[in-house]
Every structure is written in structure tokens, then in C-alpha cells.
Design a protein around this motif. Structure first.
Motif, PDB file in Angstrom:
ATOM      1  N   THR A   1      -8.372 -11.391  -8.549  1.00 33.03           N
ATOM      2  CA  THR A   1      -7.402 -11.861  -7.555  1.00 33.03           C
ATOM      3  C   THR A   1      -7.085 -10.839  -6.478  1.00 33.03           C
ATOM      4  OG1 THR A   1      -5.474 -11.105  -8.809  1.00 33.03           O
ATOM      5  CG2 THR A   1      -6.285 -13.328  -9.283  1.00 33.03           C
ATOM      6  N   GLY A   2      -7.327  -9.570  -6.743  1.00 32.21           N
ATOM      7  CA  GLY A   2      -6.973  -8.533  -5.775  1.00 32.21           C
ATOM      8  C   GLY A   2      -5.513  -8.128  -5.845  1.00 32.21           C
ATOM      9  N   GLU A   3      -4.760  -8.715  -6.747  1.00 26.99           N
ATOM     10  CA  GLU A   3      -3.337  -8.390  -6.909  1.00 26.99           C
ATOM     11  C   GLU A   3      -3.188  -7.147  -7.785  1.00 26.99           C
ATOM     12  OE1 GLU A   3      -0.807 -10.102  -5.451  1.00 26.99           O
ATOM     13  OE2 GLU A   3      -2.317 -11.357  -4.492  1.00 26.99           O
ATOM     14  N   LEU A   4      -1.965  -6.697  -7.934  1.00 24.16           N
ATOM     15  CA  LEU A   4      -1.587  -5.577  -8.803  1.00 24.16           C
ATOM     16  C   LEU A   4      -2.259  -4.276  -8.384  1.00 24.16           C
ATOM     17  CD1 LEU A   4      -1.703  -7.319 -12.291  1.00 24.16           C
ATOM     18  CD2 LEU A   4       0.289  -6.919 -10.869  1.00 24.16           C
ATOM     19  N   ARG A   5      -2.296  -4.014  -7.110  1.00 22.50           N
ATOM     20  CA  ARG A   5      -2.876  -2.747  -6.632  1.00 22.50           C
ATOM     21  C   ARG A   5      -2.016  -1.585  -7.090  1.00 22.50           C
ATOM     22  NH1 ARG A   5      -6.855  -3.584  -2.791  1.00 22.50           N
ATOM     23  NH2 ARG A   5      -6.843  -5.698  -1.993  1.00 22.50           N
ATOM     24  N   GLY A   6      -2.670  -0.517  -7.511  1.00 24.01           N
ATOM     25  CA  GLY A   6      -1.972   0.670  -7.936  1.00 24.01           C
ATOM     26  C   GLY A   6      -1.528   0.662  -9.385  1.00 24.01           C
ATOM     27  N   TRP A   7      -1.745  -0.438 -10.082  1.00 23.50           N
ATOM     28  CA  TRP A   7      -1.317  -0.544 -11.469  1.00 23.50           C
ATOM     29  C   TRP A   7      -2.370  -0.036 -12.434  1.00 23.50           C
ATOM     30  CZ3 TRP A   7       1.590  -3.362 -15.318  1.00 23.50           C
ATOM     31  CH2 TRP A   7       2.906  -3.560 -14.954  1.00 23.50           C
ATOM     32  N   GLY A   8      -3.599  -0.395 -12.201  1.00 24.77           N
ATOM     33  CA  GLY A   8      -4.645  -0.107 -13.172  1.00 24.77           C
ATOM     34  C   GLY A   8      -5.301   1.240 -12.989  1.00 24.77           C
ATOM     35  N   LEU A   9      -5.757   1.785 -14.100  1.00 26.71           N
ATOM     36  CA  LEU A   9      -6.461   3.063 -14.053  1.00 26.71           C
ATOM     37  C   LEU A   9      -7.918   2.898 -13.645  1.00 26.71           C
ATOM     38  CD1 LEU A   9      -5.112   4.791 -17.272  1.00 26.71           C
ATOM     39  CD2 LEU A   9      -4.517   5.271 -14.915  1.00 26.71           C
ATOM     40  N   VAL A  10      -8.493   1.733 -13.909  1.00 28.12           N
ATOM     41  CA  VAL A  10      -9.912   1.519 -13.630  1.00 28.12           C
ATOM     42  C   VAL A  10     -10.194   1.648 -12.137  1.00 28.12           C
ATOM     43  CG1 VAL A  10     -11.788  -0.177 -13.769  1.00 28.12           C
ATOM     44  CG2 VAL A  10     -10.226   0.100 -15.677  1.00 28.12           C
ATOM     45  N   GLN A  11      -9.302   1.179 -11.304  1.00 27.42           N
ATOM     46  CA  GLN A  11      -9.519   1.220  -9.866  1.00 27.42           C
ATOM     47  C   GLN A  11      -9.380   2.634  -9.305  1.00 27.42           C
ATOM     48  OE1 GLN A  11      -7.382  -1.092 -11.269  1.00 27.42           O
ATOM     49  NE2 GLN A  11      -8.886  -2.731 -11.179  1.00 27.42           N
ATOM     50  N   ARG A  12      -8.800   3.541 -10.034  1.00 31.05           N
ATOM     51  CA  ARG A  12      -8.582   4.903  -9.549  1.00 31.05           C
ATOM     52  C   ARG A  12      -9.803   5.797  -9.710  1.00 31.05           C
ATOM     53  NH1 ARG A  12      -2.818   5.999  -9.077  1.00 31.05           N
ATOM     54  NH2 ARG A  12      -1.728   4.153  -9.782  1.00 31.05           N
ATOM     55  N   PHE A  13     -10.762   5.386 -10.524  1.00 28.24           N
ATOM     56  CA  PHE A  13     -11.951   6.200 -10.760  1.00 28.24           C
ATOM     57  C   PHE A  13     -13.066   5.743  -9.828  1.00 28.24           C
ATOM     58  CE2 PHE A  13      -9.914   6.340 -15.035  1.00 28.24           C
ATOM     59  CZ  PHE A  13      -9.559   7.683 -14.989  1.00 28.24           C
ATOM     60  N   GLY A  14     -13.499   6.626  -8.942  1.00 35.41           N
ATOM     61  CA  GLY A  14     -14.506   6.281  -7.950  1.00 35.41           C
ATOM     62  C   GLY A  14     -15.869   5.969  -8.528  1.00 35.41           C
TER      63      GLY A  14
END
Length: 68
Positions: free
Chosen positions: A25-38
Motif C-alpha cells: 500500500t505504501g502506507e506506514l512510512r518510517g515504521w518498518g526496519l526492512v525499508q531502512r536497509f538499502g
């Protein structure tokens, strides 16, 4: 020790679920750790599913431990 592992299992399940919600969905930005790892770019969905599987495996292993 068992309570710490249960907490870790909950965190794994929560982070996996948040990662899947973000992937679809593209929601919940900044919540997950998975998106922080390049290095996981393009593999966020797979990593999120892996977190959920690891959380479930941890809970299954904890059920086999004897009660204190």
C-alpha cells in the motif's frame, strides 16, 4: 529468557506485517526496519515474509521448551 524470546517473536511478526503493508500500500512510512536497509531494495516483500516466518518459527520452538 523465555519472555525475552516471546517479545522478540512479537517484534519479528510486527515488523514483517508492517513491511508487507508498506510493500502493498505504501502506507506506514518510517515504521518498518526492512525499508531502512538499502541492500534490501527490491526485496522488501521477501524480507517481510521471512520476518513473519522467523517469528512463527521462534514461537514454535518456544512451545517445545519445558515450562519453568
Amino acid at each position: 529468557m523465555k519472555q525475552l524470546l516471546e517479545f522478540l517473536g512479537v517484534v519479528l511478526l510486527l515488523q514483517g506485517a508492517v513491511g508487507l503493508v508498506h510493500s502493498f500500500t505504501g502506507e506506514l512510512r518510517g515504521w518498518g526496519l526492512v525499508q531502512r536497509f538499502g541492500f534490501l531494495d527490491g526485496y522488501e516483500t521477501y524480507a517481510s515474509v521471512a520476518l513473519i516466518v522467523l517469528g512463527c518459527a521462534l514461537f514454535a520452538a518456544l512451545r517445545s521448551l519445558p515450562e519453568d
